[in-house]
Every structure is written in C-alpha cells, then in structure tokens.
Design a protein around this motif. Structure first.
Motif, mmCIF file in Angstrom:
data_model
loop_
_atom_site.group_PDB
_atom_site.id
_atom_site.type_symbol
_atom_site.label_atom_id
_atom_site.label_comp_id
_atom_site.label_asym_id
_atom_site.label_seq_id
_atom_site.Cartn_x
_atom_site.Cartn_y
_atom_site.Cartn_z
ATOM 1 N N MET A 118 0.008 10.233 -18.977
ATOM 2 C CA MET A 118 0.693 9.845 -17.745
ATOM 3 C C MET A 118 0.184 10.703 -16.589
ATOM 4 S SD MET A 118 4.799 9.649 -16.971
ATOM 5 C CE MET A 118 5.026 8.502 -18.308
ATOM 6 N N ARG A 119 0.003 10.080 -15.421
ATOM 7 C CA ARG A 119 -0.505 10.798 -14.257
ATOM 8 C C ARG A 119 0.382 10.510 -13.052
ATOM 9 N NH1 ARG A 119 -2.600 7.291 -10.655
ATOM 10 N NH2 ARG A 119 -3.310 5.250 -11.398
ATOM 11 N N LYS A 120 0.230 11.322 -12.017
ATOM 12 C CA LYS A 120 0.947 11.070 -10.777
ATOM 13 C C LYS A 120 0.277 9.928 -10.017
ATOM 14 C CE LYS A 120 2.698 15.769 -10.061
ATOM 15 N NZ LYS A 120 2.720 16.940 -9.136
ATOM 16 N N LEU A 121 1.079 9.128 -9.348
ATOM 17 C CA LEU A 121 0.536 8.055 -8.525
ATOM 18 C C LEU A 121 -0.114 8.646 -7.275
ATOM 19 C CD1 LEU A 121 3.472 5.472 -8.667
ATOM 20 C CD2 LEU A 121 1.351 5.423 -9.975
ATOM 21 N N THR A 122 -1.133 7.964 -6.792
ATOM 22 C CA THR A 122 -1.784 8.403 -5.566
ATOM 23 C C THR A 122 -0.953 7.970 -4.359
ATOM 24 O OG1 THR A 122 -3.071 6.372 -5.316
ATOM 25 C CG2 THR A 122 -4.024 8.125 -6.690
ATOM 26 N N VAL A 123 -1.294 8.506 -3.197
ATOM 27 C CA VAL A 123 -0.599 8.123 -1.966
ATOM 28 C C VAL A 123 -0.720 6.619 -1.732
ATOM 29 C CG1 VAL A 123 -0.601 8.355 0.545
ATOM 30 C CG2 VAL A 123 -0.846 10.390 -0.889
ATOM 31 N N SER A 124 -1.911 6.086 -1.930
ATOM 32 C CA SER A 124 -2.129 4.648 -1.722
ATOM 33 C C SER A 124 -1.284 3.817 -2.675
ATOM 34 C CB SER A 124 -3.612 4.309 -1.905
ATOM 35 O OG SER A 124 -4.404 4.950 -0.931
ATOM 36 N N GLU A 125 -1.219 4.230 -3.933
ATOM 37 C CA GLU A 125 -0.444 3.483 -4.927
ATOM 38 C C GLU A 125 1.043 3.516 -4.599
ATOM 39 O OE1 GLU A 125 -3.340 4.112 -8.845
ATOM 40 O OE2 GLU A 125 -1.810 5.605 -8.341
ATOM 41 N N ILE A 126 1.533 4.679 -4.190
ATOM 42 C CA ILE A 126 2.953 4.801 -3.847
ATOM 43 C C ILE A 126 3.288 3.930 -2.641
ATOM 44 C CG2 ILE A 126 4.696 6.393 -2.934
ATOM 45 C CD1 ILE A 126 3.477 8.549 -4.739
ATOM 46 N N LYS A 127 2.427 3.936 -1.642
ATOM 47 C CA LYS A 127 2.680 3.109 -0.457
ATOM 48 C C LYS A 127 2.599 1.622 -0.789
ATOM 49 C CE LYS A 127 1.545 6.296 3.257
ATOM 50 N NZ LYS A 127 0.930 6.422 4.590
ATOM 51 N N GLN A 128 1.702 1.269 -1.696
ATOM 52 C CA GLN A 128 1.583 -0.131 -2.107
ATOM 53 C C GLN A 128 2.862 -0.600 -2.794
ATOM 54 O OE1 GLN A 128 -1.033 -2.186 -1.606
ATOM 55 N NE2 GLN A 128 -0.154 -3.918 -2.702
ATOM 56 N N ILE A 129 3.390 0.232 -3.691
ATOM 57 C CA ILE A 129 4.618 -0.118 -4.406
ATOM 58 C C ILE A 129 5.811 -0.128 -3.454
ATOM 59 C CG2 ILE A 129 6.216 0.630 -6.212
ATOM 60 C CD1 ILE A 129 3.751 1.837 -7.651
ATOM 61 N N ALA A 130 5.905 0.903 -2.624
ATOM 62 C CA ALA A 130 7.031 1.001 -1.699
ATOM 63 C C ALA A 130 7.020 -0.129 -0.681
ATOM 64 C CB ALA A 130 6.997 2.351 -0.978
ATOM 65 N N GLY A 131 5.823 -0.624 -0.368
ATOM 66 C CA GLY A 131 5.724 -1.712 0.601
ATOM 67 C C GLY A 131 6.361 -2.998 0.128
ATOM 68 N N GLY A 132 6.627 -3.090 -1.175
ATOM 69 C CA GLY A 132 7.273 -4.287 -1.708
ATOM 70 C C GLY A 132 8.783 -4.270 -1.565
ATOM 71 N N ALA A 133 9.342 -3.171 -1.080
ATOM 72 C CA ALA A 133 10.801 -3.084 -0.907
ATOM 73 C C ALA A 133 11.211 -3.836 0.354
ATOM 74 C CB ALA A 133 11.225 -1.622 -0.818
ATOM 75 N N GLY A 134 12.141 -4.754 0.212
ATOM 76 C CA GLY A 134 12.545 -5.573 1.349
ATOM 77 C C GLY A 134 11.574 -6.719 1.556
ATOM 78 N N ARG A 135 12.004 -7.717 2.280
ATOM 79 C CA ARG A 135 11.156 -8.879 2.537
ATOM 80 C C ARG A 135 11.346 -9.330 3.974
ATOM 81 N NH1 ARG A 135 6.907 -10.137 0.022
ATOM 82 N NH2 ARG A 135 8.004 -9.878 -1.959
ATOM 83 N N TYR A 136 10.289 -9.235 4.766
ATOM 84 C CA TYR A 136 10.362 -9.582 6.182
ATOM 85 C C TYR A 136 10.800 -11.034 6.350
ATOM 86 C CZ TYR A 136 8.903 -10.453 10.993
ATOM 87 O OH TYR A 136 8.876 -10.805 12.325
ATOM 88 N N GLY A 137 11.757 -11.257 7.247
ATOM 89 C CA GLY A 137 12.222 -12.603 7.540
ATOM 90 C C GLY A 137 13.247 -13.133 6.560
ATOM 91 N N SER A 138 13.616 -12.334 5.551
ATOM 92 C CA SER A 138 14.601 -12.779 4.565
ATOM 93 C C SER A 138 15.967 -12.168 4.883
ATOM 94 C CB SER A 138 14.169 -12.368 3.161
ATOM 95 O OG SER A 138 14.314 -10.967 2.979
ATOM 96 N N SER A 139 16.914 -12.405 4.002
ATOM 97 C CA SER A 139 18.242 -11.808 4.166
ATOM 98 C C SER A 139 18.234 -10.315 3.872
ATOM 99 C CB SER A 139 19.245 -12.504 3.235
ATOM 100 O OG SER A 139 19.312 -13.888 3.519
ATOM 101 N N PHE A 140 17.130 -9.833 3.301
ATOM 102 C CA PHE A 140 17.018 -8.416 2.951
ATOM 103 C C PHE A 140 15.715 -7.853 3.522
ATOM 104 C CE2 PHE A 140 19.249 -10.755 -0.360
ATOM 105 C CZ PHE A 140 20.468 -10.088 -0.402
#
Length: 246
Positions: A1-23
């Motif tokens: 197991m390894r730590k996620l990179t900055v790019s990977e963390i931002k990619q995953i975090a970018g999926g939180a919420g959905r623009y134009g939706s109820s959330f």
C-alpha cells in the motif's frame, strides 16, 4: 500500500458533489483520521505540472496497424503495436497489461476485431479476488461474449427478488455482492454500446441499484473491515450465478 499522489487525491476529491444537481457541493474524508493531514495538504497544494501525457491505443489506430502488420488476433496486434510504437519524449503509451489479459481471453471467440476491442475495454476486473477458477465477473464476461458471438442476443435474469433481499453479515458475503455489482455494471456498460444485443439494461440497472443499497447498508452497520489474507480468500468458495444469464 502506498500514499496517493496530489494529483490522485485531487482527482478523487473532484468527484464529490455534482455541478448543476441537487448536491453541487460535496465533502471528502478518509477512513483513518491520521490520513486527514495528507488530504488537507494535498488539496491545498498546487497541481503538479504534467511533463508527459499518456496515450491509449484506440481501435482506429490498431485497425490501421493491423492492415500493415497482419496478425491472427487482437492480442498479437496489440502486443506487436506496443513493442514497436515510437513516441516523442512528451508522450508515453499507457499501461495496457489488463487490456492484453482480456484480449488473450476474448481472442478465443469468433468475433470481429471491433467487437473484440469493445469487449476488451469494457469494465471487466481481471484482479477480482473472489476466485474459484476465474473471478465471478470474468466468468460472466466470457458468458456474455460467448452468447453475443453465437446469436448477438444476451438476456439477463433478475437476481434480487423480494424474498432474496438480505444485507450481508460477513465480509465474505460482502465480497460476493461486490462481484455481482461488477457483473451488473458490465452488462449495463455493454448495453449502451450494443443496445440491440443487450436489451435488459433497465432490469440490470435496477438490480445494480439494489446491490449498491445492500452494500451501503452493510457498511453503515458494520463499517469497513480489513480484508482477509489472500490465502484465506482463495480457500473461500463463492456461489456462481451462472443461471442468471440465459
């Protein structure tokens, strides 16, 4: 197991919420509190500059290559292409190991090159740990492809009925549900690309939603549990839902 990179963390975090939706606003967290400082620092850090870009071999590219280099199957075409492709320093060929594994399986079937490529890029998980002889989702993948090659029609039967709905109580049962979810996801994916041949998308989608709810209910009740060692996993026998495809 390894730590996620900055790019990977931002990619995953970018999926939180959905623009134009109820959330439109989402939240990101970690399973373990000691990982939160890494999450915070990564989200606040500037995105690293990409020095090289990965290229994935498209069907058109492989088809043109196959016309110039006659090979017997998709596996040989792809393998030969990867061995001989030359790129500038700004690009690299993405990892195609999983694609090669699937191509080796699908080449056994009487399918055209385009159909083989389509099945190869489908979301089949070759690394599924629920293994007897093959992972459950790989066995269904082969069955889907076989049925498609024979009569171009692949039907799907209902798995979850009111009398069979049960939240898993042990990690082994959860793993089985996760494998079933992969099978349902695979069928839905194929139905969007081969709509006439995979006509039961609505049923598979509803079954996938039920499966997701059962998995979520398990996690809410029991939380995430450390996976068993692989030796113990390989000794477990998972029931095969071979009767659910006709």
């Amino acid at each position: 197991m390894r730590k996620l990179t900055v790019s990977e963390i931002k990619q995953i975090a970018g999926g939180a919420g959905r623009y134009g939706s109820s959330f439109p606003v989402g939240e990101v967290t970690c399973l373990d509190a000691h990982d939160l400082p890494l999450l915070h620092s990564s989200l606040n850090a500037p995105s690293p500059i990409l020095e090289r870009a990965g290229l994935f071999p498209t069907f058109d590219l492989l088809y043109m290559y196959s016309r110039l280099n006659i090979k017997s199957g998709l596996y040989e075409i792809l393998e030969h292409f990867l061995e001989n492709a030359k790129l500038s320093a700004n690009y690299f060929i993405t990892d195609c190991e999983e694609l090669l594994k699937v191509a080796a399986v699908i080449d056994e079937l009487p399918l055209g090159l385009h159909d083989k490529y389509l099945f190869c890029i489908s979301p089949v998980d070759m690394s599924d740990d629920n293994i007897c002889t093959y992972p459950i989702n790989l066995r269904f993948f082969i069955k889907f492809a076989q049925n498609y090659s024979k009569n171009c029609l692949v039907r799907f039967k209902e798995i979850f009925t009111p009398g069979t709905l049960e939240v898993p109580k042990i990690p082994k049962a959860l793993k089985e549900l996760e494998s079933i979810h992969k099978v349902l996801d695979l069928y839905v994916w194929l139905s969007y690309r081969l709509e006439e041949s995979f006509p039961d998308r609505e049923l598979a989608s509803s079954q996938k939603d039920i499966c997701s709810l059962l998995i979520e209910e398990f996690l809410e009740r029991f939380g995430w549990q450390k996976p068993m060692p692989k030796k113990l996993q390989n000794n477990a026998r998972i029931s095969v839902l071979s009767q659910d495809v006709r």
